[in-house]
Design a protein around this motif. Structure first.
Motif, PDB file in Angstrom:
ATOM      1  N   ALA A  60      57.298  69.240  10.194  1.00 19.23           N
ATOM      2  CA  ALA A  60      56.757  67.951  10.611  1.00 19.23           C
ATOM      3  C   ALA A  60      57.792  67.118  11.347  1.00 19.23           C
ATOM      4  O   ALA A  60      57.471  66.418  12.316  1.00 19.23           O
ATOM      5  CB  ALA A  60      56.236  67.188   9.385  1.00 19.23           C
ATOM      6  N   LEU A  61      59.053  67.174  10.921  1.00 15.23           N
ATOM      7  CA  LEU A  61      60.084  66.385  11.584  1.00 15.23           C
ATOM      8  C   LEU A  61      60.334  66.884  12.997  1.00 15.23           C
ATOM      9  O   LEU A  61      60.533  66.093  13.918  1.00 15.23           O
ATOM     10  CB  LEU A  61      61.382  66.420  10.769  1.00 15.23           C
ATOM     11  N   HIS A  62      60.300  68.190  13.189  1.00 11.73           N
ATOM     12  CA  HIS A  62      60.475  68.719  14.538  1.00 11.73           C
ATOM     13  C   HIS A  62      59.358  68.223  15.453  1.00 11.73           C
ATOM     14  O   HIS A  62      59.590  67.917  16.627  1.00 11.73           O
ATOM     15  CB  HIS A  62      60.489  70.244  14.512  1.00 11.73           C
TER      16      HIS A  62
ATOM     17  N   ARG B 210      69.962  74.349   6.565  1.00  8.90           N
ATOM     18  CA  ARG B 210      69.457  75.402   7.440  1.00  8.90           C
ATOM     19  C   ARG B 210      68.295  74.928   8.313  1.00  8.90           C
ATOM     20  O   ARG B 210      68.272  75.165   9.524  1.00  8.90           O
ATOM     21  CB  ARG B 210      69.001  76.592   6.582  1.00  8.90           C
ATOM     22  N   GLU B 211      67.314  74.249   7.711  1.00  8.67           N
ATOM     23  CA  GLU B 211      66.069  73.957   8.411  1.00  8.67           C
ATOM     24  C   GLU B 211      66.048  72.609   9.116  1.00  8.67           C
ATOM     25  O   GLU B 211      65.241  72.410  10.020  1.00  8.67           O
ATOM     26  CB  GLU B 211      64.900  74.034   7.429  1.00  8.67           C
ATOM     27  N   LEU B 212      66.903  71.680   8.703  1.00  7.83           N
ATOM     28  CA  LEU B 212      66.908  70.367   9.339  1.00  7.83           C
ATOM     29  C   LEU B 212      68.182  70.139  10.143  1.00  7.83           C
ATOM     30  O   LEU B 212      68.143  70.016  11.360  1.00  7.83           O
ATOM     31  CB  LEU B 212      66.715  69.265   8.302  1.00  7.83           C
ATOM     32  N   ILE B 213      69.321  70.104   9.467  1.00 13.00           N
ATOM     33  CA  ILE B 213      70.555  69.748  10.162  1.00 13.00           C
ATOM     34  C   ILE B 213      70.913  70.778  11.231  1.00 13.00           C
ATOM     35  O   ILE B 213      71.206  70.422  12.377  1.00 13.00           O
ATOM     36  CB  ILE B 213      71.703  69.583   9.152  1.00 13.00           C
ATOM     37  N   ASN B 214      70.886  72.066  10.887  1.00  9.44           N
ATOM     38  CA  ASN B 214      71.238  73.081  11.876  1.00  9.44           C
ATOM     39  C   ASN B 214      70.274  73.086  13.053  1.00  9.44           C
ATOM     40  O   ASN B 214      70.700  73.200  14.214  1.00  9.44           O
ATOM     41  CB  ASN B 214      71.261  74.470  11.228  1.00  9.44           C
TER      42      ASN B 214
ATOM     43  N   LYS C 166      77.337  67.533  14.087  1.00 12.01           N
ATOM     44  CA  LYS C 166      77.801  66.268  13.516  1.00 12.01           C
ATOM     45  C   LYS C 166      76.746  65.184  13.702  1.00 12.01           C
ATOM     46  O   LYS C 166      76.472  64.400  12.794  1.00 12.01           O
ATOM     47  CB  LYS C 166      79.100  65.823  14.182  1.00 12.01           C
ATOM     48  N   ARG C 167      76.137  65.135  14.883  1.00  9.84           N
ATOM     49  CA  ARG C 167      75.092  64.144  15.152  1.00  9.84           C
ATOM     50  C   ARG C 167      73.912  64.342  14.202  1.00  9.84           C
ATOM     51  O   ARG C 167      73.372  63.381  13.653  1.00  9.84           O
ATOM     52  CB  ARG C 167      74.635  64.244  16.606  1.00  9.84           C
TER      53      ARG C 167
ATOM     54  N   GLU D  68      71.058  72.126  16.920  1.00  9.33           N
ATOM     55  CA  GLU D  68      70.801  73.016  18.050  1.00  9.33           C
ATOM     56  C   GLU D  68      69.993  72.296  19.123  1.00  9.33           C
ATOM     57  O   GLU D  68      70.220  72.490  20.321  1.00  9.33           O
ATOM     58  CB  GLU D  68      70.057  74.257  17.571  1.00  9.33           C
ATOM     59  N   ARG D  69      69.057  71.477  18.700  1.00  9.30           N
ATOM     60  CA  ARG D  69      68.232  70.745  19.660  1.00  9.30           C
ATOM     61  C   ARG D  69      69.069  69.711  20.418  1.00  9.30           C
ATOM     62  O   ARG D  69      68.923  69.565  21.635  1.00  9.30           O
ATOM     63  CB  ARG D  69      67.089  70.046  18.894  1.00  9.30           C
ATOM     64  N   VAL D  70      69.959  69.020  19.717  1.00 10.40           N
ATOM     65  CA  VAL D  70      70.818  68.030  20.370  1.00 10.40           C
ATOM     66  C   VAL D  70      71.799  68.724  21.299  1.00 10.40           C
ATOM     67  O   VAL D  70      72.039  68.283  22.424  1.00 10.40           O
ATOM     68  CB  VAL D  70      71.570  67.197  19.313  1.00 10.40           C
TER      69      VAL D  70
END
Length: 217
Positions: A81-83, A137-141, A154-155, A145-147
């Motif tokens: 959902a966040l993506h 794994r599912e949110l920060i990484n 770090k962002r 990758e998207r940023v």
């Protein structure tokens, strides 16, 4: 989440009905995540424990993150959902992310389960490690990758710190005035900071700048 680990069954199509197969997979996933953590558990290992084909796991639950959401019993997979909330325009995603999180947690069913899960994270090292593995794994990484860029991870971590802090203060600690603030107000106030973490400058203040300002006051 602390259910007895089911015995490993012979691989193949379950002999029971669909509800039995789904329950077997869910129980196997609970055990695998509990024993191996989020990164260590795989769809194949979960299927093997349940005595099912990996394709059947995907059929009932989708991805590993969807299966994890089912194990922890939240009505929405927060990663998926966040993506969707970030959308295609990263330059305007800050306020969308904050609004999505607040509106999701304001839903009674999600808030009740989410608060219980967060309290479990705070009080249990095992639960904390499992949930942190999922978030990493599912949110920060994935957000990193998207940023993109050398500071993408770090962002993403800074975004997570802002969002998790807001959730804890509003829904777990219920600290005023955050707890009762209207969603629109928090979106307006927190969204720009999340946006800066996503796409704005992250440079440190000029050395001595803060000291000079205080001395001049």
């Amino acid at each position: 989440m602390h259910k007895p680990a089911p015995a490993r069954r012979r691989r193949g199509r379950p002999t029971g009905g669909a509800s039995d197969a789904r329950a077997d997979i869910l129980a196997a996933a609970t055990a695998e995540f509990g024993e191996l953590g989020y990164d260590g558990a795989t769809i194949r290992s979960i299927a093997d424990r349940a005595g099912a084909d990996p394709a059947l796991v995907h059929h009932y639950f989708g991805t590993k993150s969807d299966l994890f959401a089912a194990v922890v019993d939240v009505p929405v997979n927060p990663a998926r959902a966040l993506h969707a909330a970030i959308g295609t325009d990263l330059d305007t995603a800050g306020e969308r992310i904050v609004r999505f999180v607040l509106e999701l947690w304001d839903e009674r069913a999600f808030r009740q389960r989410g608060v219980a899960l967060l309290r479990g994270v705070i009080g249990s090292r095992r639960t904390s490690s499992l949930v942190m593995g999922f978030l990493s794994r599912e949110l920060i990484n994935r957000i990193g990758e998207r940023v993109g860029g050398p500071d993408g991870h770090k962002r993403a971590a800074l975004v997570a710190s802002q969002i998790v802090g807001m959730i804890v203060l509003r829904y777990v600690v219920e600290l005023e005035p955050i707890a009762s603030a209207p969603v629109d107000e928090l979106v307006t106030r927190v969204g720009p900071n999340v946006q800066r973490y996503l796409t704005g400058p992250l440079s440190d203040p000029t050395p001595g700048e803060g000291t000079d300002r205080r001395q001049g006051e």
